[in-house]
Design a protein around this motif. Sequence first.
Motif, PDB file in Angstrom:
ATOM      1  N   UNK A  91       0.924  -1.323  -0.206  1.00  0.00           N
ATOM      2  CA  UNK A  91      -0.044   0.086  -0.164  1.00  0.00           C
ATOM      3  C   UNK A  91       0.919   1.311   0.052  1.00  0.00           C
ATOM      4  N   UNK A  92       1.467   1.549  -1.102  1.00  0.00           N
ATOM      5  CA  UNK A  92       2.641   2.550  -1.171  1.00  0.00           C
ATOM      6  C   UNK A  92       1.887   4.064  -0.827  1.00  0.00           C
ATOM      7  N   UNK A  93       0.762   4.352  -1.236  1.00  0.00           N
ATOM      8  CA  UNK A  93       0.477   5.625  -0.776  1.00  0.00           C
ATOM      9  C   UNK A  93       0.100   5.966   0.723  1.00  0.00           C
ATOM     10  N   UNK A  94      -0.620   4.912   1.108  1.00  0.00           N
ATOM     11  CA  UNK A  94      -0.635   4.823   2.519  1.00  0.00           C
ATOM     12  C   UNK A  94       0.839   4.922   3.205  1.00  0.00           C
ATOM     13  N   UNK A  95       1.658   4.005   2.830  1.00  0.00           N
ATOM     14  CA  UNK A  95       2.955   3.941   3.536  1.00  0.00           C
ATOM     15  C   UNK A  95       3.578   5.240   3.213  1.00  0.00           C
ATOM     16  N   UNK A  96       3.601   5.881   2.287  1.00  0.00           N
ATOM     17  CA  UNK A  96       4.159   7.429   2.016  1.00  0.00           C
ATOM     18  C   UNK A  96       3.458   8.360   3.238  1.00  0.00           C
ATOM     19  N   UNK A  97       2.205   8.025   3.534  1.00  0.00           N
ATOM     20  CA  UNK A  97       1.495   9.047   4.266  1.00  0.00           C
ATOM     21  C   UNK A  97       1.768   8.735   5.489  1.00  0.00           C
ATOM     22  N   UNK A  98       2.111   7.493   5.859  1.00  0.00           N
ATOM     23  CA  UNK A  98       2.490   7.296   7.302  1.00  0.00           C
ATOM     24  C   UNK A  98       4.252   7.451   7.576  1.00  0.00           C
ATOM     25  N   UNK A  99       4.743   7.629   6.605  1.00  0.00           N
ATOM     26  CA  UNK A  99       6.027   7.836   6.813  1.00  0.00           C
ATOM     27  C   UNK A  99       7.035   6.596   7.055  1.00  0.00           C
ATOM     28  N   UNK A 100       6.215   5.483   6.318  1.00  0.00           N
ATOM     29  CA  UNK A 100       6.753   4.087   6.537  1.00  0.00           C
ATOM     30  C   UNK A 100       7.796   3.663   5.432  1.00  0.00           C
ATOM     31  N   UNK A 101       8.799   2.906   5.760  1.00  0.00           N
ATOM     32  CA  UNK A 101       9.779   2.729   4.616  1.00  0.00           C
ATOM     33  C   UNK A 101       9.330   1.708   3.797  1.00  0.00           C
ATOM     34  N   UNK A 102       9.721   1.793   2.611  1.00  0.00           N
ATOM     35  CA  UNK A 102       9.473   0.474   1.640  1.00  0.00           C
ATOM     36  C   UNK A 102       9.911  -0.809   2.208  1.00  0.00           C
ATOM     37  N   UNK A 103       8.880  -1.794   2.096  1.00  0.00           N
ATOM     38  CA  UNK A 103       9.148  -3.002   2.715  1.00  0.00           C
ATOM     39  C   UNK A 103       8.805  -3.404   3.991  1.00  0.00           C
ATOM     40  N   UNK A 104       8.478  -2.484   4.751  1.00  0.00           N
ATOM     41  CA  UNK A 104       7.829  -2.162   6.248  1.00  0.00           C
ATOM     42  C   UNK A 104       6.352  -2.243   6.115  1.00  0.00           C
ATOM     43  N   UNK A 105       5.632  -3.563   6.807  1.00  0.00           N
ATOM     44  CA  UNK A 105       4.217  -3.562   6.566  1.00  0.00           C
ATOM     45  C   UNK A 105       3.623  -2.777   7.582  1.00  0.00           C
TER      46      UNK A 105
END
Length: 244
Positions: free
Chosen positions: A116-130
């Motif tokens: 969920x790349x958009x949501x991960x970006x909004x939450x400031x989560x690094x790629x590959x982290x669930x």
Amino acid sequence: MSTNKINPKKGEALYLQIKDVLINRIQNGAWKPNTLIPTEQELIKEFNVSRTTIRQAISILVQNGLLEKKQGRGTIVKSQRLVGNLGKLRGFAEEVVERGQTPHSKLLRAEFKEDLYHEMDMLGVKEGEAILLVERIRFADEIPIALERTCWPKEVGELLIECDLNQARYYEVLEQYNYYLKSANERITAINATINEADSLGIRPGEALLEMTRLSFGVNDHPIEYTKTKYRSDKYHYNIELER
């Protein structure tokens, strides 16, 4: 008024005392939405007052949108719209309780996702982290009001996934673990319900929905919640307080 008693010796007019008793019955669920209230004659007998007094009390509740007169049927309790306040950071359950109704949810799915790349970006989560994705139908009493899709960082999601997500009130759970929300950014748009959304909410496809997107921040100013909620526009509206 917290009791069902009126006091003829009290300075307040009887019809206002009765009005408060009737409001209490609506708010505490004794009179359910879309059901008939007792007849005028039954209320006259219960309160031992005149027909005029009963009609004055009922008239106020009709004017305030709590009751509705139906030709040939009687007077029914109107289903109330939930009101969101754009100046306050509150959860759905808090808004429902404030209206004197009972909130609950139906869990559609809850799972950790890494794509969920958009949501991960909004939450400031690094790629590959669930992140945890939770989708629920939200109810006020037994009426479906909204479809809620919420995403949480992994450390928060691991706490929430252990809860009964049919009942959990997110903000209360988070505060138990010392996660406190400080602020949020919201965007509200008008959309139309898809066939699946309409089926879940008990409305017709194409009917208007209010879509609220919220990004919430903790006390450390880090994103902690990304939510998209789609509300039935016939059951929910926002209040905006403006000052000059």
